[in-house]
Design an enzyme around this catalytic site. Structure first.
Site, PDB file in Angstrom:
ATOM      1  N   GLU A  69       0.856  -1.189   0.000  1.00 48.23           N
ATOM      2  CA  GLU A  69       0.000   0.000   0.000  1.00 48.23           C
ATOM      3  C   GLU A  69       0.891   1.238   0.000  1.00 48.23           C
ATOM      4  O   GLU A  69       1.809   1.348   0.812  1.00 48.23           O
ATOM      5  CB  GLU A  69      -0.901  -0.027   1.252  1.00 48.23           C
ATOM      6  CG  GLU A  69      -1.654   1.241   1.542  1.00 48.23           C
ATOM      7  CD  GLU A  69      -2.504   1.750   0.378  1.00 48.23           C
ATOM      8  OE1 GLU A  69      -3.292   0.991  -0.200  1.00 48.23           O
ATOM      9  OE2 GLU A  69      -2.338   2.943   0.027  1.00 48.23           O
ATOM     10  N   ASP A 118      -8.113   1.012  -7.877  1.00 54.45           N
ATOM     11  CA  ASP A 118      -8.607   2.317  -8.343  1.00 54.45           C
ATOM     12  C   ASP A 118      -8.966   2.217  -9.820  1.00 54.45           C
ATOM     13  O   ASP A 118      -8.152   1.756 -10.625  1.00 54.45           O
ATOM     14  CB  ASP A 118      -7.527   3.396  -8.141  1.00 54.45           C
ATOM     15  CG  ASP A 118      -7.220   3.616  -6.664  1.00 54.45           C
ATOM     16  OD1 ASP A 118      -8.162   3.545  -5.848  1.00 54.45           O
ATOM     17  OD2 ASP A 118      -6.042   3.838  -6.322  1.00 54.45           O
ATOM     18  N   GLU A 194     -15.261  -3.897  -0.485  1.00 57.52           N
ATOM     19  CA  GLU A 194     -16.273  -4.904  -0.836  1.00 57.52           C
ATOM     20  C   GLU A 194     -17.465  -4.804   0.116  1.00 57.52           C
ATOM     21  O   GLU A 194     -18.617  -4.846  -0.301  1.00 57.52           O
ATOM     22  CB  GLU A 194     -15.633  -6.287  -0.755  1.00 57.52           C
ATOM     23  CG  GLU A 194     -16.515  -7.410  -1.246  1.00 57.52           C
ATOM     24  CD  GLU A 194     -15.730  -8.720  -1.365  1.00 57.52           C
ATOM     25  OE1 GLU A 194     -14.499  -8.712  -1.144  1.00 57.52           O
ATOM     26  OE2 GLU A 194     -16.350  -9.744  -1.675  1.00 57.52           O
TER      27      GLU A 194
END
Ligand code: SAM
Length: 213
Positions: A69, A118, A194
């Site tokens: 990340e 993204d 999600e």
């Protein structure tokens, strides 16, 4: 991903160097030494706040996981979860995935997860999508010959683009689902996105893709 300033995030990441590995290029080719075992290694590119990686690491102690990340304030939330879960088979990298081949040796990785990447909807930004051919090429380099990409998203345009991109790259696809939550797929671990988007009624798309070597 809406970013917020998280005071102390950078310090927390630095102080937990056994969880968020600093200078990951120094570990290139040696990740099994970091985990101190020879288990397969699965990575998630764009881990976000870490729910998926922590859930997978808990459920599959025989696999090693690395969550990648780029934003420190975001990975700091994943780190909070990892500290609480205390799983030995999960590490985090606070780096940009554009440089994946600096961090992993050819064939060092067994699987790449892409979850709710993204979408970059503007055509002029398509090169930034994590399923663009340059990324597929990078994943191919670090994956073993039978390595796979497992991808899920609620974004139909990104899903369609990704299927085309993978097909044009010569990849084969299986277990394609156009409605994951109403399919017979077992053992799904939800990501933060999600949870958010499926609770709004969005369908979740999922595919597993392999390289033809
Ligand atoms: N996978 C998580 C989920 O499903 O909840 C997060 C999804 S969020 C839309 C996408 C994440 O990917 C963001 O946290 C973003 O910072 C990260 N990301 C995007 N491009 C990246 C890159 N090149 N390297 C590392 N992280 C990236």
């Amino acid at each position: 991903m809406r970013l917020r300033h998280k005071p102390g995030a950078a310090d927390q990441v630095k102080e937990n160097a056994h969880y968020v590995i600093p200078n990951p290029s120094e570990q290139k080719g040696k990740w099994n030494e970091v985990f101190q075992n020879d288990q397969p290694i699965h990575i998630e590119v764009g881990t976000g706040r870490g729910r998926f990686m922590v859930g997978m690491a808990k459920a599959n102690p025989h696999i090693n996981y690395i969550g990648i990340e780029k934003y420190t304030s975001v990975i700091s939330d994943a780190l909070d979860k990892l500290i609480e879960a205390e799983v030995p088979n999960l590490k985090l990298l606070n780096v940009d995935a554009q440089k994946l081949t600096d961090f992993f040796e050819d064939g060092e990785i067994d699987r790449v997860y892409l979850n709710f990447s993204d979408p970059w909807p503007k055509v002029r930004h398509e090169k930034r999508r994590l399923t663009y051919k340059t990324f597929l090429n990078m994943y191919q380099q670090i994956l073993k010959n039978d390595g796979e990409i497992h991808f899920k998203t609620d974004n139909q345009d990104l899903f369609e683009f990704s299927i085309m991109s993978m097909a044009n790259y010569g990849m084969t696809m299986h277990f394609l689902s156009l409605d994951l939550h109403n399919s017979d797929f077992e053992g799904n671990i939800m990501t933060e996105y999600e949870e958010k988007f499926s609770s709004k009624g969005n369908r979740i798309y999922r595919v597993e893709a392999a390289y033809r070597n």
